[in-house]
Structure formats: C-alpha cells, structure tokens
Design a protein around this motif. Structure first.
Motif, mmCIF file in Angstrom:
data_model
loop_
_atom_site.group_PDB
_atom_site.id
_atom_site.type_symbol
_atom_site.label_atom_id
_atom_site.label_comp_id
_atom_site.label_asym_id
_atom_site.label_seq_id
_atom_site.Cartn_x
_atom_site.Cartn_y
_atom_site.Cartn_z
ATOM 1 N N UNK A 53 -8.270 6.434 2.214
ATOM 2 C CA UNK A 53 -9.497 6.382 1.433
ATOM 3 C C UNK A 53 -10.598 7.560 1.881
ATOM 4 N N UNK A 54 -11.410 7.927 0.921
ATOM 5 C CA UNK A 54 -12.721 8.453 1.054
ATOM 6 C C UNK A 54 -13.699 7.399 0.721
ATOM 7 N N UNK A 55 -14.079 6.704 1.747
ATOM 8 C CA UNK A 55 -15.011 5.545 1.431
ATOM 9 C C UNK A 55 -16.386 5.828 1.276
ATOM 10 N N UNK A 56 -17.200 5.148 0.568
ATOM 11 C CA UNK A 56 -18.621 5.473 0.338
ATOM 12 C C UNK A 56 -19.252 5.408 1.626
ATOM 13 N N UNK A 57 -20.058 6.440 1.692
ATOM 14 C CA UNK A 57 -20.926 6.674 2.962
ATOM 15 C C UNK A 57 -22.365 6.428 2.749
ATOM 16 N N UNK A 75 -14.398 -3.127 -5.779
ATOM 17 C CA UNK A 75 -13.519 -2.205 -6.139
ATOM 18 C C UNK A 75 -14.026 -0.718 -5.404
ATOM 19 N N UNK A 76 -15.172 -0.387 -4.994
ATOM 20 C CA UNK A 76 -15.555 0.670 -4.228
ATOM 21 C C UNK A 76 -14.567 0.830 -3.016
ATOM 22 N N UNK A 77 -13.859 -0.236 -2.605
ATOM 23 C CA UNK A 77 -13.014 -0.162 -1.475
ATOM 24 C C UNK A 77 -11.607 -0.225 -1.648
ATOM 25 N N UNK A 78 -11.223 -0.274 -2.868
ATOM 26 C CA UNK A 78 -9.913 -0.532 -3.261
ATOM 27 C C UNK A 78 -9.205 0.547 -4.118
ATOM 28 N N UNK A 79 -7.939 0.919 -4.065
ATOM 29 C CA UNK A 79 -7.274 1.814 -4.788
ATOM 30 C C UNK A 79 -7.192 1.520 -6.181
ATOM 31 N N UNK A 80 -8.347 1.582 -6.935
ATOM 32 C CA UNK A 80 -8.214 1.055 -8.388
ATOM 33 C C UNK A 80 -9.249 1.965 -9.033
ATOM 34 N N UNK A 81 -9.137 2.235 -10.479
ATOM 35 C CA UNK A 81 -10.191 3.062 -10.867
ATOM 36 C C UNK A 81 -11.539 2.270 -11.124
#
Lengths: 428, 428
Positions: B49-53, B74-80
C-alpha cells in the motif's frame, strides 16, 4: 383473569417515558405493572407515554448520536434512561437493504428496501421485543425470564437472560424438531418440554402465572406483553431514520399475532407526532401464509372480526390461528389504504429463493411470506410499483432450512476433471 | 505455476491505496493482477500500500464518519474509493461484546471482549474477505466468482455474487452434509459437487484456473487470494476502534490457514504506523483444535516449519491440515510473546456452551476453539488474566448444530400440570 403481581414494586417503577398502561378497548389507565388485561373490560393493555416535546432537530440529533442498536430510541421506549449501560444483547439497527435487483424482478420502480432483521443477535426480530421485556422484568424485580415458544422466541429469551444474568425457563411442546430444541437449550437456561400441543403449553403457562409457583416469573409474551410488544416500534423508527427521516409509501409486514404490524403503525404515528418525519400518507400491507390466513380471509370478506383457524403451513413462526391483534390489523390496513394478502407454501419457498438469488439475503419462511405477498400484491394491482416500498424479513433462513431443502441442491455432480466440467456446460 | 491473467486489465486497475503485490519471501513487487505466487521464488504475494499520511486525527474522523461496515476503512484496503456505492453485502463492524460474565468464569480481571463475527450477513467472517475479493474481481473484469469450499465460504461467495449481479460457481465435495449444501445452493449460483475429497476439489480448481475454460473466473481464495486475505485486516481495525482507538493486550485468534491471524497482526501494525493507536506491546495467541493442530504442535516443539496432518475434528471450518501461513503464524506468536494452543473436541463443545450460557452468544465450533483455548491458556499460565483480552468468534452456532446437539436438550419433560411442574423442582 387472575394476575400475580408484586405489590412491592407495582406503581413505583421507572420505565423512561412510559407513564401508565392503558386499555386499547375502554381507555382505562393503570399504573405500570406486570399486568396485561384491563381490570374493567378485559381488553388488552398497552404502554402509554409522556413523549419528549420540543425541538425535533434536537431529538433527532440525540438519536443519531446514540448507539447502533435499539437503545438510540430509548427516549421513545418503556425502558430506564440508563438502559444502554445494562448487560443485554443490544439488538436492532439492522440493515435496510436497497434491493434494486429484487425491484427489477418484481417491476418495482419507486424504490424497494428489505428491512433485514436476520442481522439481530439470535437472528430474528424477537431480540427487539425480548430486550424491552427484559427491562420490564428487571424493573418489576422478576428473577426468572420465561415464555412459551415453538422457535425463535425460545432462543431470544434464553440468550437475553444468559447475558443479563437472569434465570430463564422456557416451555416448549415436547415433540419439537431436534434443531429447534438445541437452539433453545444451548444458552443453558431451564428448558421444559410439555407433553401436549402448543395450546397446552400456553394454557399451562397461564396457570403458572396465576399460581404462587410463578412468583417472580416474567413471561415475556404474557404478563410482560404490554412492554414486550412495544419493541416492534423500533422497526418503524429504524426504517424511517434509515430512509433519511421520512416515511415510505408502503410497508409489507408479516402477521402472526398481528402485534408487530400494529406497533409499527404506532411507531410511525409517533414519529409524525414528534415532528421527526413529515406527515404524509403511507399504506400498510399485512402478509400471511395461506395455511394460516385468518386475517387475510377476514380482510377479503370485509369482516371486522377474525375467525380462528387451525394452522397448516411451513411458515411456523407465523402460524397463530387466533391472532390477538387481528381486528386492529384489519383496521390499520383498511384505514391506510393497504391490504392483507396470503400466499401458498410453494410461493413462500419461491420467494425465499428469489430474495436469496437477487439480494444475497437468506430469509426465514416469514420473509418468504412477505416477499411472496409483495409479488402477489403487485401482480393483482393492490400495491403501486411506482411507490416506495419496504418489505420486512423478520428471521433467518438457517432456522428453516427444511423449507427449501427439498428443492435446493447442486447444479451438477461431476468427476474432478476438465473434460467432465466441459461436458457439464458450466464454463461461464 | 501457470496463472491465467487478463492481459487487457493487468497493471491498469485502481484499487485505492493498494499499489502493487509484493512477495512475502523475496520482496519482489508486481503490478496489481490476479496472481498469487511470486514469479521469481514462488512465495506468496500480498497487497502493498501507499497508505494515507498526515494528520491521524483527520483520518480517524473520516473513518468514524463512514458507514457502519468495513467500508469505513476503505482508505486502508485494496478497494476503489467509491466501493461503498456498489452493491455488496456491506459486512463488518460487528459487535465487540464486553464479556463480564465470561470473564468472571475464567478469572479474567483485566477486561474480556468477544469480537462476534456471527453478526455478518452470512454469519461468518468470510463475508469480510469475500467482499474484498469481489472488488478485485470487478476490477479485473471477472464475470464469475468462484471458490472451493466445505462450508462458510460457499455461502459467502454465493450471497456476495448474487447481490453484486455476478455469476457464481462454487465447488464442493459431493458428499457434503445436506444442510451445508442447502446453504451453499440457496443463493441460486452454480453449485458443483465434485466426486472426490476436498483435496480433489482444490486440485481441480487449480487446473481450471490454468485452463482457458477458467477465463474470466475469479477464485476468491486462489487467484484473488492476495486481495481476499486483506479483508481480515478489518477485524484488527474494528477491535481497536471499538476499544476507543487502542490496542488490547492479548488477542486469541483461530488458525485454519493462518491467514486471518497474520492479517490481523498486519492491520494492528498499520494502525500503529498511521498513528491511529498508541504503540504498545500486544500478544497474539493462536487457537487450534487438537484434531488439526499442526501449528500448535510446531509451536510447542520449537519448530519453524509446520508438519502437515490429516484433520479429524468437529471444528471443520478450521480443519486445514497443511496451513499455508503456518510459519508466519509461528513467527508472530513468538515475536509478540503469545503462544499457540489446542483443545479437544470435548473442550470445544464445553466452550461453546460456556459462551452461550454466560453471554448469550451461540458460536460456531471455531468460536468454541478460541474460547476453549483462552481457558486453557489461563489455566496453564500462558495468558495473564489481569491483562485485557479480545477473543474472536468467527462464525455462527446455527451452522454447526451437530456439535452440541448430542449433549444439549430439555431440562425436563412433564405433563402440562402445576403438580408435575412442582415435582420437577423447577420453580425459581
């Protein structure tokens, strides 16, 4: 009707906004107590409230800030203010599923939603009503939670009592199917098989309530019934909140005793009265299985009274041949411009499969009844498909596997080879 | 390992913060695609991932304002990003139950919680992982959702595909119990019985994936596995959020393939890395049934590798004799200071009943395994009862009624008379 009450607690309990019990027939009022029949006219008693007045926006905000269960509506229920802090199963706030696939199949263009109560802790709407009865039981100082049941209610009472740390004692006909006995017994309370029919079980329970042996016993659906029944109001609250604080055009609701339907109507009217939703017409439709359709019969015949029947249907959770709230149901469905309809067992099974295949919801037979009736209402022109409709699923298909088992199985059985698979014609 | 991919979509899909697949053994990275094994070393692939910073408070607020299901993360998962608007079963955000009664029975003083995944749409944690696999299937343009299964997964795939409007085709051993076949078939997808064992079913599915016949097929637990497995991270997120954004001291997690346990650890570490929870030590404990305890065996023997076994236990949903993630599980449990333990089938049944009687939660056999192992860990001094513990129940007792049926029944069977009741000694 002899009713055993606890003199020490009667009239001194605090159940939130509930102020009294009032007779649905003659209107006489009684102090909050574990009684269920009017001492003047023997009519059924129900909870009367002093509901919060004032700014609807503030009340709406308070509800929305509440827990994701029925206790968000505590200000509108006969429960103490601190109810959410007490050990209970926290039922409710189940999903309202936008059912676009099902809508397409049925030709509904105005929006269709399934209120899916299989998501409750013991997978039926009974968790709602039992949770309210449990609070009444605590308020009246009862130490044993009890009921007569042939299914969903037994599990709901056993589980609720276990979690609350109360004793439970549930009475069932001795010849219930093995699976249902397991579900009723697993929570570790007392489970008593009665040698006789379900009617015999109920007669025995009435005797027990009137006897010193039953002292300290709260029968959720008998001496706690005026509280218990109010739990169904939460279905109305949730549906409207989940729609964005508005009324749907149509509701399709199953009928067993009819209590659920009448309390949903009560809940909708409360929301209007409190200014939480805009006042506009809605229609309530009742759903029965043909094999136990006394209310549907009366509706079609234009009668005000319901003639009892002997039930014979796979929809066992709705199989009450002499529904206590039948006349109230007839009144509501007629007054709102709805109807009462029934479907055959075959249509119930078809509807269970239709809901599963379109929305991935595996419903109990009661859900097959409501979805089947919805289809029939549309086909017969009784329900406007251009209006917005909510249909209830009140239980879980895992509890009534037998209903679909004979007609549900593998598409094919093959050897583990690509050739066999190719020949079966299943490549997508 | 031949893997059939869709060249037209590979490398161009958008799955939110997921940027690549990376090999858990050699670290090599691949474009997002329906592949599951490293093309260099054949190691298992997982989502990177490129997780939200940035401001954790803002992220926390965004999550809390999200829906009451896994899509809040959703911001931490492989989903649109728009996943919540697509038709799916919206699993997750199940109850974290404060289990004070169970804690008392087990002597836990530091706080005990049950994460109860029986509240998911098809009543097992599989709805979480399938929901993520479904998004991957859509992203890769698959038109058939598939799996091999002996139980929970079949229902989860069938239901998810039905709701999403995808075709499903599920493969099961031909001699599965009737009840499980009904649960797998009721959603109306293709259900294929394979003449052979579960191993034969899996071998056949691997063949099918490598064959043109399998074009357009997403097998949730094979070619979509790197996405599917990530769904278990949501258990970690929910547990921490429901505790008030903090880590528990101990987690007791069942082991089948071991994937769930490793992904929960991954999720916990992500929360720490994002600043959503404070960094502090936690211990992870793995739970197996004695009749399928290869990881527990290796843990006790001090081995790093897991020797496969032939399963023989009532905990069928955990009966994987050669758990793919076994070595990772051993590493996590050792590194965090936890342990892996196992219990007999009799202890599983006792634990199911204990949980039901104390908290009103009727667990699947897998829940009996975790609660039973928790008890054993305390009794043997491996888990500190003064620490705060979360134990997982990953499925519903209604699906494994046979486990408790032989020892669960009525307390008494009596004639419908007060005399008979008095003699039974059941007055409270």
């Amino acid at each position: 009707m002899a009713v055993h009450t606890l003199a020490s607690t009667t009239g001194s309990v605090s159940l939130g906004p509930a102020t009294a019990l009032s007779c649905r027939e003659c209107g006489e009022r009684f102090d909050l107590a574990p009684i269920f029949a009017c001492q003047s006219c023997f009519g059924p008693l129900e909870a009367a409230y002093d509901l919060p007045t004032g700014d609807p926006e503030a009340l709406r905000a308070r509800i929305e800030a509440g827990p994701n269960n029925i206790w968000r509506y505590a200000p509108l229920l006969p429960v103490p203010e601190d109810v959410a802090t007490k050990p209970n199963l926290n039922p409710g706030f189940t999903k309202l599923v936008k059912a676009d696939n099902l809508a397409r199949e049925l030709g509904v263009t105005g929006g269709l939603h399934v209120k899916d109560d299989s998501g409750n802790p013991t997978h039926s709407f009974k968790d709602r009503v039992v949770a309210i009865a449990l609070e009444a039981a605590r308020a009246f100082g009862f130490t044993t939670l009890s009921c007569s049941s042939t299914g969903n209610l037994a599990g709901a009472v056993g589980a609720a009592a276990a979690r609350a740390g109360l004793r439970s004692c549930v009475f069932i006909p001795h010849d219930l199917e093995a699976g249902k006995v397991v579900m009723a017994a697993v929570y570790g309370g007392e489970l008593v098989g009665i040698e006789g029919t379900y009617d015999d079980v109920n007669r025995f329970c009435s005797e027990l309530i009137g006897d010193p042996l039953g002292e300290g016993w709260g029968f959720v659906n008998v001496n706690l019934r005026p509280y218990y029944a109010e739990g169904s109001k939460t279905l109305a609250y949730e549906i409207c909140e989940q729609l964005g604080w508005r009324l749907p055009d149509n509701l399709v609701i199953p009928i067993a005793s009819g209590s659920q339907l009448t309390k949903i109507d009560k809940g909708l009217k409360e929301l209007v009265g409190l200014g939480l939703v805009e006042d506009r017409p809605y229609k309530i439709f009742g759903a029965q299985a043909e094999g136990c359709s006394p209310v549907s019969r009366a509706f079609k015949d234009g009668h005000d009274v319901v003639r009892p029947v002997k039930p014979s249907t796979i929809a066992k959770s709705l199989a009450i041949g002499n529904p206590a709230d039948g006349p109230y149901v007839l009144d509501i469905c007629r007054r709102t411009g709805g109807a009462v309809e029934d479907v055959t067992d075959e249509q119930v099974v078809d509807a269970i499969k239709l809901l599963a295949r379109t929305e991935g919801i595996f419903a109990e037979t009661a859900g097959g009844v409501t979805v089947g009736v919805l289809r029939k209402l549309i086909e017969t022109g009784q329900l406007d498909p251009a209006a917005e409709t909510v249909v209830l699923n009140t239980g879980d298909g895992l509890k009534t596997l037998d209903a679909v088992a004979p007609t549900t199985g593998p598409t094919a059985t093959i050897r583990p080879s690509l050739d066999a698979f190719r020949q079966a014609g299943l490549a997508g």
